[in-house]
Scaffold this motif. Sequence first.
Motif, PDB file in Angstrom:
ATOM      1  N   MET A 137      13.975  -4.006   2.162  1.00  0.00           N
ATOM      2  CA  MET A 137      15.223  -3.485   1.829  1.00  0.00           C
ATOM      3  C   MET A 137      15.598  -2.227   2.442  1.00  0.00           C
ATOM      4  O   MET A 137      16.745  -1.681   2.185  1.00  0.00           O
ATOM      5  N   ASN A 138      15.007  -2.169   3.723  1.00  0.00           N
ATOM      6  CA  ASN A 138      15.475  -1.281   4.588  1.00  0.00           C
ATOM      7  C   ASN A 138      15.722   0.121   4.220  1.00  0.00           C
ATOM      8  O   ASN A 138      16.353   0.848   4.686  1.00  0.00           O
ATOM      9  N   THR A 139      14.724   0.676   3.067  1.00  0.00           N
ATOM     10  CA  THR A 139      14.842   1.903   2.858  1.00  0.00           C
ATOM     11  C   THR A 139      14.166   2.672   3.751  1.00  0.00           C
ATOM     12  O   THR A 139      13.532   2.523   4.650  1.00  0.00           O
ATOM     13  N   ASN A 140      14.339   4.230   3.505  1.00  0.00           N
ATOM     14  CA  ASN A 140      13.466   5.300   4.492  1.00  0.00           C
ATOM     15  C   ASN A 140      12.316   5.701   3.872  1.00  0.00           C
ATOM     16  O   ASN A 140      12.106   6.192   2.922  1.00  0.00           O
ATOM     17  N   GLU A 141      11.377   5.190   4.760  1.00  0.00           N
ATOM     18  CA  GLU A 141       9.960   5.471   4.647  1.00  0.00           C
ATOM     19  C   GLU A 141       9.805   7.010   4.358  1.00  0.00           C
ATOM     20  O   GLU A 141       8.638   7.195   3.762  1.00  0.00           O
ATOM     21  N   VAL A 171      10.612   7.772   0.730  1.00  0.00           N
ATOM     22  CA  VAL A 171       9.628   7.145   0.035  1.00  0.00           C
ATOM     23  C   VAL A 171       8.270   7.768  -0.005  1.00  0.00           C
ATOM     24  O   VAL A 171       7.749   7.917  -1.156  1.00  0.00           O
ATOM     25  N   PRO A 199       5.875   1.799   0.153  1.00  0.00           N
ATOM     26  CA  PRO A 199       7.061   2.033   0.963  1.00  0.00           C
ATOM     27  C   PRO A 199       7.267   1.093   2.198  1.00  0.00           C
ATOM     28  O   PRO A 199       8.256   0.757   2.835  1.00  0.00           O
ATOM     29  N   LEU A 226       9.109  -1.816   0.713  1.00  0.00           N
ATOM     30  CA  LEU A 226      10.731  -1.203   0.690  1.00  0.00           C
ATOM     31  C   LEU A 226      11.344  -0.957   1.690  1.00  0.00           C
ATOM     32  O   LEU A 226      12.549  -1.402   2.211  1.00  0.00           O
ATOM     33  N   ARG A 227      10.383  -0.892   3.123  1.00  0.00           N
ATOM     34  CA  ARG A 227      11.187  -0.791   4.316  1.00  0.00           C
ATOM     35  C   ARG A 227      11.322  -1.956   4.859  1.00  0.00           C
ATOM     36  O   ARG A 227      12.353  -2.278   5.509  1.00  0.00           O
TER      37      ARG A 227
END
Length: 355
Positions: A142-146, A149, A135, A138-139
Motif C-alpha cells: 500500500m506504499n505506506t510510510n514505514e 507505522v 509495516p 503495508l509499505r
Amino acid sequence: MHFRIEQRPEPSARMRVAAPIVATALTLLVGSIVFAALGHSPLATLHAFFIAPLSSMNGLSEWLLKASPLILIACGLAVGFRANVWNIGAEGQLIIGAIAASGVGLFYPSPESVLLLPLMFVAGALAGMGWAAIPAFLRARMNTNEILVTLMLTYIAVLLLSWLVHGPWRDPAGFNYPQTALLPPAAMFEPFDYAYRLNGSVFITVVAVVAMWLFTDRSFLGYKMSVSGAAPLAARYAGFRESAAVWTGLLAGGAAAGIAGMAEAAGPLGQLSSQISPGYGFAAIIVAFIGRLNAFGIVLGGLLMSLLFLGGDSVQMTLGLPSALTRIFQGILLFFLLAADFFIFYRIRPLREHA
C-alpha cells in the motif's frame, strides 16, 4: 545575500569516517558548557560521566552488557537503512520479542528442559519479525510510510506490555509491582561470574556482527540492498525489486530487536517488567549512524552509546544530576552527526546579486 544548497559531486570518504569523531568531540564540548551552566566543574563531571563508570570490573561488565543489545539491534537496523528502509520501531519489536520469549519461559510445560532457552530465542526472533512484518506488508502493498507505522506500533507494544505485567502475567507474590514471576534457571543465560551480570547473551551479538558483515559486504543480496539505497532508479532498471528490499530490511531489524528483547528478559533482568528496555531500540538508531551502517563501526558506536547510559547513572548517583542527561547527550550527538553529514554531502554557495 542569498544562498543555494547544492549536492557535492564527490563526497569526501575521509570526512565520512571522521564525522563521528568530530560529532563526538563537539558533543563533549557542548556537554562541558551544559555542566558549567549547572554549576559543576566540566572536567570533574566529564570524568564522572565517561571515566568513572569504567574504573571497576563491575563497570566494565555493565558497559559490555549494555552495549550488547545496542550493537545487536543496530546491526539489524543497518541492513534496512542501507536500502532506505527506515525502521524506527525497534523499541516495540524488542518489547514484543521479550513478551514472546518470556511467555515461553513462564508457561513451557517442562521448565527444566534444555530446549527452553533455544525455544525462547526462536520465539523472540519470530515475534520481532512478525511485528516488523506489519509495516513491511503495508509499505510493499500500500506504499505506506514505514517510519510512521513502525513508530505507532511501538506505542501499541508498550501498552500491551503494560497490560500483561499489570494484569494476567503479574506475579501474585510480587507486591503489586508490574512484573512477572522470575524465569526458571533453564530459561536464563549463565553469567560468566556470579559477582557480575555479564552473561552468555553477548555471544549472540558477536555472531550478529559477523553475520551482518558477511551479508552487507560479502553477499549479492547485501549488494542489492546497498544499490537500492544509493541509486534506486539504477536498482529498478537492473531488476532489483523494491519490495524485496523492504521485506529484508524490516524483517532483519525486527529479528535483531526481538532477540535483544529475549536476551534482556533471559539475561540481566530474569523476568518481564514494564522497564524491560531503557530505550535501547531508539538509541540503536543513533548507533547505526555513528557506525556508518558498517558492522565494525557499529561496535564502536554501541560501546560509546553504552557509556552514555552508564555515565547518566553515574552522575545521577555521585553528583545528583538528572539521569535525563543521557538523552540530552544522545540528542546532541545525533544533531552533530546529522550536521556533519549535511556538510559532507552538500555545500552552501552564495548567489550573486544581479543588477
